[in-house]
Motif scaffolding. Structure first.
Motif, PDB file in Angstrom:
ATOM      1  N   PHE A   1      -2.926  -7.152 -26.601  1.00 43.39           N
ATOM      2  CA  PHE A   1      -4.102  -8.030 -26.453  1.00 43.39           C
ATOM      3  C   PHE A   1      -5.057  -7.489 -25.285  1.00 43.39           C
ATOM      4  CE2 PHE A   1      -6.641 -11.552 -25.005  1.00 43.39           C
ATOM      5  CZ  PHE A   1      -7.206 -12.011 -26.380  1.00 43.39           C
ATOM      6  N   PHE A   2      -6.328  -7.262 -25.742  1.00 43.69           N
ATOM      7  CA  PHE A   2      -7.382  -6.344 -24.860  1.00 43.69           C
ATOM      8  C   PHE A   2      -8.420  -7.552 -24.356  1.00 43.69           C
ATOM      9  CE2 PHE A   2      -5.817  -3.249 -27.651  1.00 43.69           C
ATOM     10  CZ  PHE A   2      -5.572  -2.083 -26.631  1.00 43.69           C
ATOM     11  N   HIS A   3      -8.726  -7.197 -23.337  1.00 39.90           N
ATOM     12  CA  HIS A   3      -9.897  -7.985 -22.595  1.00 39.90           C
ATOM     13  C   HIS A   3     -10.720  -6.937 -22.240  1.00 39.90           C
ATOM     14  CE1 HIS A   3     -12.505 -10.540 -20.289  1.00 39.90           C
ATOM     15  NE2 HIS A   3     -12.508  -9.763 -19.473  1.00 39.90           N
ATOM     16  N   ILE A   4     -11.980  -6.910 -22.668  1.00 36.46           N
ATOM     17  CA  ILE A   4     -13.259  -5.998 -22.387  1.00 36.46           C
ATOM     18  C   ILE A   4     -14.065  -6.377 -21.033  1.00 36.46           C
ATOM     19  CG2 ILE A   4     -15.020  -4.412 -23.380  1.00 36.46           C
ATOM     20  CD1 ILE A   4     -13.734  -4.735 -25.800  1.00 36.46           C
ATOM     21  N   HIS A   5     -13.872  -5.583 -20.018  1.00 33.83           N
ATOM     22  CA  HIS A   5     -14.808  -6.000 -18.876  1.00 33.83           C
ATOM     23  C   HIS A   5     -16.203  -5.538 -19.057  1.00 33.83           C
ATOM     24  CE1 HIS A   5     -11.175  -6.874 -16.536  1.00 33.83           C
ATOM     25  NE2 HIS A   5     -10.725  -5.874 -16.835  1.00 33.83           N
ATOM     26  N   TYR A   6     -16.353  -4.258 -19.667  1.00 39.24           N
ATOM     27  CA  TYR A   6     -18.062  -4.108 -19.987  1.00 39.24           C
ATOM     28  C   TYR A   6     -17.653  -2.540 -20.766  1.00 39.24           C
ATOM     29  CZ  TYR A   6     -18.221  -1.386 -15.798  1.00 39.24           C
ATOM     30  OH  TYR A   6     -17.879  -0.507 -14.792  1.00 39.24           O
ATOM     31  N   CYS A   7     -18.761  -2.240 -21.691  1.00 41.30           N
ATOM     32  CA  CYS A   7     -18.958  -1.106 -22.303  1.00 41.30           C
ATOM     33  C   CYS A   7     -20.409  -0.516 -21.697  1.00 41.30           C
ATOM     34  CB  CYS A   7     -18.787  -1.255 -23.779  1.00 41.30           C
ATOM     35  SG  CYS A   7     -17.357  -1.890 -24.530  1.00 41.30           S
ATOM     36  N   ASN A   8     -20.583   0.767 -22.084  1.00 47.84           N
ATOM     37  CA  ASN A   8     -21.479   1.528 -21.718  1.00 47.84           C
ATOM     38  C   ASN A   8     -21.653   2.667 -22.248  1.00 47.84           C
ATOM     39  OD1 ASN A   8     -24.187   1.759 -20.267  1.00 47.84           O
ATOM     40  ND2 ASN A   8     -23.253   2.177 -18.203  1.00 47.84           N
ATOM     41  N   GLY A   9     -22.922   3.197 -22.704  1.00 49.77           N
ATOM     42  CA  GLY A   9     -23.269   4.315 -23.363  1.00 49.77           C
ATOM     43  C   GLY A   9     -24.538   5.012 -22.610  1.00 49.77           C
ATOM     44  N   LYS A  10     -24.478   6.157 -22.181  1.00 55.51           N
ATOM     45  CA  LYS A  10     -25.674   6.735 -21.745  1.00 55.51           C
ATOM     46  C   LYS A  10     -25.963   8.170 -22.253  1.00 55.51           C
ATOM     47  CE  LYS A  10     -26.784   3.846 -18.598  1.00 55.51           C
ATOM     48  NZ  LYS A  10     -28.031   3.053 -18.608  1.00 55.51           N
TER      49      LYS A  10
ATOM     50  N   CYS B   1     -21.743  -2.713 -30.480  1.00 56.84           N
ATOM     51  CA  CYS B   1     -21.541  -4.139 -30.397  1.00 56.84           C
ATOM     52  C   CYS B   1     -21.726  -5.034 -29.207  1.00 56.84           C
ATOM     53  CB  CYS B   1     -20.040  -4.177 -31.121  1.00 56.84           C
ATOM     54  SG  CYS B   1     -19.452  -5.868 -31.246  1.00 56.84           S
ATOM     55  N   TRP B   2     -21.201  -4.137 -28.327  1.00 52.86           N
ATOM     56  CA  TRP B   2     -21.240  -5.014 -26.769  1.00 52.86           C
ATOM     57  C   TRP B   2     -22.605  -5.050 -26.494  1.00 52.86           C
ATOM     58  CZ3 TRP B   2     -17.383  -7.118 -23.909  1.00 52.86           C
ATOM     59  CH2 TRP B   2     -17.854  -7.366 -22.633  1.00 52.86           C
ATOM     60  N   ASN B   3     -23.364  -4.077 -26.474  1.00 51.97           N
ATOM     61  CA  ASN B   3     -24.828  -4.251 -26.042  1.00 51.97           C
ATOM     62  C   ASN B   3     -25.624  -5.117 -26.806  1.00 51.97           C
ATOM     63  OD1 ASN B   3     -24.334  -2.326 -23.971  1.00 51.97           O
ATOM     64  ND2 ASN B   3     -25.074  -0.432 -25.080  1.00 51.97           N
ATOM     65  N   GLU B   4     -25.360  -5.089 -28.097  1.00 53.28           N
ATOM     66  CA  GLU B   4     -26.249  -6.233 -29.030  1.00 53.28           C
ATOM     67  C   GLU B   4     -25.923  -7.818 -28.680  1.00 53.28           C
ATOM     68  OE1 GLU B   4     -25.457  -4.882 -32.932  1.00 53.28           O
ATOM     69  OE2 GLU B   4     -26.437  -3.191 -32.659  1.00 53.28           O
ATOM     70  N   LYS B   5     -24.550  -7.969 -28.262  1.00 53.53           N
ATOM     71  CA  LYS B   5     -24.155  -9.426 -27.838  1.00 53.53           C
ATOM     72  C   LYS B   5     -24.561 -10.466 -29.032  1.00 53.53           C
ATOM     73  CE  LYS B   5     -23.492  -8.660 -22.875  1.00 53.53           C
ATOM     74  NZ  LYS B   5     -23.453  -7.234 -23.068  1.00 53.53           N
ATOM     75  N   LEU B   6     -24.347  -9.965 -30.114  1.00 56.16           N
ATOM     76  CA  LEU B   6     -24.466 -10.938 -31.221  1.00 56.16           C
ATOM     77  C   LEU B   6     -23.382 -12.291 -31.127  1.00 56.16           C
ATOM     78  CD1 LEU B   6     -25.404  -8.692 -34.147  1.00 56.16           C
ATOM     79  CD2 LEU B   6     -26.968  -9.922 -32.838  1.00 56.16           C
TER      80      LEU B   6
END
Length: 277
Positions: free
Chosen positions: A8-17, A133-138
């Motif tokens: 079971f995962f918990h995501i702290h944050y994602c990023n794309g540069k 998905c993470w950045n859009e935060k729908l």
């Protein structure tokens, strides 16, 4: 690797540069994380150092950082760079004999610290979907992102299994599973399988466990239980009939195995799923 189904995962944050021009990014990063991180290199060149080992950084590389391990990344500022990253933690969740068990990160994921992926477009595509998905935060993005991370790790494992050194073994594991489906109503033995695949029983068993997360017999029994549920729901058959159809000579052993996997007996499963009580 841990069985991906049990994590079971918990995501702290994602990023794309992705930097079109050189010199727009920090040339060197050195730190120690308290969680896990996956980094996919979309573009750029440089070096990655971890555990006193140095690896080249280039397009198509996958970096895996585990908690508490110092690392550094140094990039060539004359070359445009691009990265996709996800920071996460996970726990192992198991369901056995009707009881849930949760344990903390006793083991890390078994990805290598740095490896170059071949034909990595599927991994990059799945990674990009996660970051988007993470950045859009729908609404519901956290749940969707966890699911996408699980799929990303599966995609990475599938990519690695396609490499020449693993491809032949992956094919043999698939043949074992096909053989299981063909003999779902009977029994299989390790000597029989090893003879068909021209492998020693010990090597075959170890490889199957590393690929699927299950022993050969556990996987075969899992297929039988899934088939039993299908027969109970759709076939409207009695427990004894299902047991016999799946090659069990002892109806009570079948019931015990079913309960160990599902937490309830076949009759309870039938009552709850089919009749709703």
């Amino acid at each position: 690797m841990n069985n991906i189904n049990d994590l079971f995962f918990h995501i702290h944050y994602c990023n794309g540069k992705k930097f079109k021009d050189s010199g727009q990014f920090t040339p060197k990063i050195a730190r120690t994380l308290q969680h896990h991180e996956l980094i996919f290199v979309c573009n750029g060149i440089g070096s990655f150092k971890i555990k006193n080992k140095k690896y080249p950084v280039k397009k198509g590389m996958l970096l895996y950082l585990s908690p508490g391990i110092p690392y550094s990344i140094e990039l060539d500022t004359t070359v445009p760079a691009g990265f996709l990253t996800v920071h996460f933690s996970y726990i192992h969740v198991s369901f056995d004999e009707g009881k849930w068990a949760i344990c903390n990160e006793a083991r890390i994921l078994s990805h290598k610290s740095a490896q170059e992926l071949k034909d990595a477009y599927l991994v990059e595509e799945q990674f990009q979907k996660l970051v988007d998905c993470w950045n859009e935060k729908l609404p519901g993005y956290e749940f969707m992102a966890r699911t996408m991370l699980q799929q990303l790790i599966i995609t990475i494992v599938q990519n690695l299994n396609k490499h020449p050194q693993n491809f032949a073994m992956s094919i043999k594991v698939e043949k074992i599973i096909q053989y299981m489906h063909q003999h779902i109503n009977g029994k299989i033995t390790l000597p029989e399988l090893s003879e068909r695949l021209q492998m020693t029983p010990a090597y075959m068993s170890r490889t199957f466990k590393e690929t699927t997360g299950y022993t050969i017999i556990e996987y075969f029994n899992k297929l039988k239980i899934d088939k039993a549920k299908e027969l109970l729901i759709e076939g409207n058959k009695k427990i004894k009939e299902v047991s016999q159809e799946l090659g069990f000579t002892d109806e009570f052993y079948f019931s015990r195995m079913f309960k160990k996997a599902e937490g309830i007996t076949p009759s309870q499963f039938y009552s709850r799923i089919v009749h709703g009580h």
